[in-house]
Design a protein around this motif. Structure first.
Motif, short mmCIF file in Angstrom:
data_model
loop_
_atom_site.label_atom_id
_atom_site.label_comp_id
_atom_site.label_asym_id
_atom_site.label_seq_id
_atom_site.Cartn_x
_atom_site.Cartn_y
_atom_site.Cartn_z
N GLY A 4 0.82 -1.20 0.00
CA GLY A 4 0.00 0.00 0.00
C GLY A 4 0.85 1.25 0.00
N VAL A 5 0.18 2.36 0.08
CA VAL A 5 0.84 3.66 0.09
C VAL A 5 0.92 4.14 1.53
CG1 VAL A 5 0.66 6.04 -0.72
CG2 VAL A 5 0.01 4.17 -2.21
N ALA A 6 1.99 4.82 1.87
CA ALA A 6 2.20 5.29 3.24
C ALA A 6 1.12 6.29 3.68
CB ALA A 6 3.58 5.93 3.33
N ARG A 7 1.32 6.90 4.82
CA ARG A 7 0.31 7.77 5.43
C ARG A 7 -0.07 8.96 4.55
NH1 ARG A 7 3.89 7.13 10.24
NH2 ARG A 7 2.99 5.40 11.36
N ARG A 8 0.85 9.42 3.75
CA ARG A 8 0.58 10.58 2.91
C ARG A 8 -0.52 10.25 1.91
NH1 ARG A 8 5.49 13.82 0.06
NH2 ARG A 8 4.26 15.57 -0.66
N ARG A 9 -1.37 11.17 1.61
CA ARG A 9 -2.50 10.92 0.71
C ARG A 9 -2.13 11.24 -0.73
NH1 ARG A 9 -8.11 11.86 3.62
NH2 ARG A 9 -7.51 11.06 5.64
N TRP A 10 -1.93 10.23 -1.51
CA TRP A 10 -1.60 10.38 -2.91
C TRP A 10 -2.86 10.20 -3.75
CZ3 TRP A 10 3.06 12.17 -3.99
CH2 TRP A 10 4.08 11.95 -3.07
N ALA A 11 -2.89 10.85 -4.91
CA ALA A 11 -4.03 10.74 -5.82
C ALA A 11 -3.69 9.75 -6.93
CB ALA A 11 -4.36 12.09 -6.42
N CYS A 12 -4.69 9.02 -7.36
CA CYS A 12 -4.54 8.07 -8.46
C CYS A 12 -4.10 8.83 -9.71
CB CYS A 12 -5.86 7.35 -8.70
SG CYS A 12 -5.83 6.21 -10.09
N SER A 13 -3.13 8.29 -10.42
CA SER A 13 -2.61 8.94 -11.63
C SER A 13 -3.64 9.01 -12.74
CB SER A 13 -1.37 8.19 -12.14
OG SER A 13 -0.35 8.25 -11.18
N CYS A 48 -7.53 8.55 -12.25
CA CYS A 48 -8.86 9.09 -11.91
C CYS A 48 -8.84 10.11 -10.77
CB CYS A 48 -9.81 7.95 -11.57
SG CYS A 48 -9.43 7.16 -10.00
N ARG A 49 -7.71 10.30 -10.12
CA ARG A 49 -7.52 11.26 -9.04
C ARG A 49 -8.18 10.89 -7.72
NH1 ARG A 49 -3.16 12.45 -10.34
NH2 ARG A 49 -2.70 14.55 -10.88
N ARG A 50 -8.70 9.66 -7.59
CA ARG A 50 -9.21 9.21 -6.29
C ARG A 50 -8.01 8.89 -5.40
NH1 ARG A 50 -13.57 4.78 -8.11
NH2 ARG A 50 -11.97 4.51 -9.67
N ARG A 51 -8.28 8.62 -4.14
CA ARG A 51 -7.20 8.30 -3.21
C ARG A 51 -6.50 7.02 -3.63
NH1 ARG A 51 -7.50 7.64 3.33
NH2 ARG A 51 -5.27 7.38 3.60
N ALA A 52 -5.20 7.07 -3.73
CA ALA A 52 -4.41 5.94 -4.21
C ALA A 52 -4.12 4.95 -3.10
CB ALA A 52 -3.11 6.43 -4.81
N ARG A 53 -4.02 3.69 -3.48
CA ARG A 53 -3.69 2.63 -2.53
C ARG A 53 -2.39 1.93 -2.90
NH1 ARG A 53 -8.61 -1.18 -2.20
NH2 ARG A 53 -7.34 -2.09 -0.56
N TRP A 54 -1.98 1.99 -4.16
CA TRP A 54 -0.76 1.33 -4.62
C TRP A 54 0.06 2.27 -5.48
CZ3 TRP A 54 -5.56 -1.11 -5.31
CH2 TRP A 54 -5.78 -2.19 -4.47
N LYS A 55 1.35 1.96 -5.61
CA LYS A 55 2.20 2.72 -6.52
C LYS A 55 2.92 1.76 -7.45
CE LYS A 55 5.92 3.13 -3.14
NZ LYS A 55 6.75 4.07 -2.41
N CYS A 56 3.37 2.30 -8.55
CA CYS A 56 4.11 1.49 -9.53
C CYS A 56 5.41 1.00 -8.88
CB CYS A 56 4.41 2.34 -10.77
SG CYS A 56 5.42 1.47 -12.00
N VAL A 57 5.64 -0.30 -8.91
CA VAL A 57 6.83 -0.85 -8.26
C VAL A 57 8.08 -0.67 -9.11
CG1 VAL A 57 5.57 -2.52 -6.86
CG2 VAL A 57 6.37 -3.18 -9.13
N ARG A 58 7.91 -0.32 -10.36
CA ARG A 58 9.06 -0.14 -11.25
C ARG A 58 9.66 1.26 -11.10
NH1 ARG A 58 8.88 -0.82 -17.76
NH2 ARG A 58 11.11 -0.83 -18.11
N SER A 93 4.19 6.69 -9.95
CA SER A 93 2.77 6.74 -10.27
C SER A 93 1.98 5.96 -9.23
CB SER A 93 2.51 6.14 -11.65
OG SER A 93 3.03 6.98 -12.64
N TYR A 94 0.83 6.52 -8.87
CA TYR A 94 -0.01 5.93 -7.83
C TYR A 94 -1.37 5.57 -8.42
CZ TYR A 94 3.56 7.64 -4.72
OH TYR A 94 4.75 7.85 -4.09
N TYR A 95 -1.99 4.52 -7.88
CA TYR A 95 -3.26 4.03 -8.41
C TYR A 95 -4.20 3.62 -7.29
CZ TYR A 95 -0.41 3.88 -12.54
OH TYR A 95 0.43 4.25 -13.55
N CYS A 96 -5.51 3.79 -7.56
CA CYS A 96 -6.52 3.42 -6.57
C CYS A 96 -6.97 1.97 -6.76
CB CYS A 96 -7.72 4.35 -6.68
SG CYS A 96 -8.60 4.22 -8.24
#
Length: 83
Positions: free
Chosen positions: A1-10, A12-22, A26-29
């Protein structure tokens, strides 16, 4: 998952839960947003940071090898970059 900071999905702009491991940029919901983003644009801009640094070094050396006078007279080797 994504740390405490609130990132937006790359995508749709919703709250992201994962980021690109490569590329870790980029973050994704959801998996669906990640998949759509990958096929639209992300696969063309995604790179590992260490791989990018090596690319800069290698292409720089390759350019110097192909155009040995480029440092001495850069205007003679106008590569059409439009700067």
């Amino acid at each position: 998952g994504v740390a405490r900071r609130r990132w937006a999905c790359s995508l749709c702009r919703r709250r992201a839960r994962w980021k690109c491991v490569r590329c870790l940029r980029s973050y994704y919901c959801s998996r669906q947003c990640q998949n759509v983003s990958w096929h639209i644009v992300h696969k063309h801009v995604c790179y590992k940071p260490s791989r990018w640094a090596w690319s800069v070094v290698l292409y720089g050396l390759f350019t110097l090898f192909l155009f040995p006078g480029i440092l001495r007279d850069p205007l003679m080797y106008d590569l059409g970059l439009g700067f």
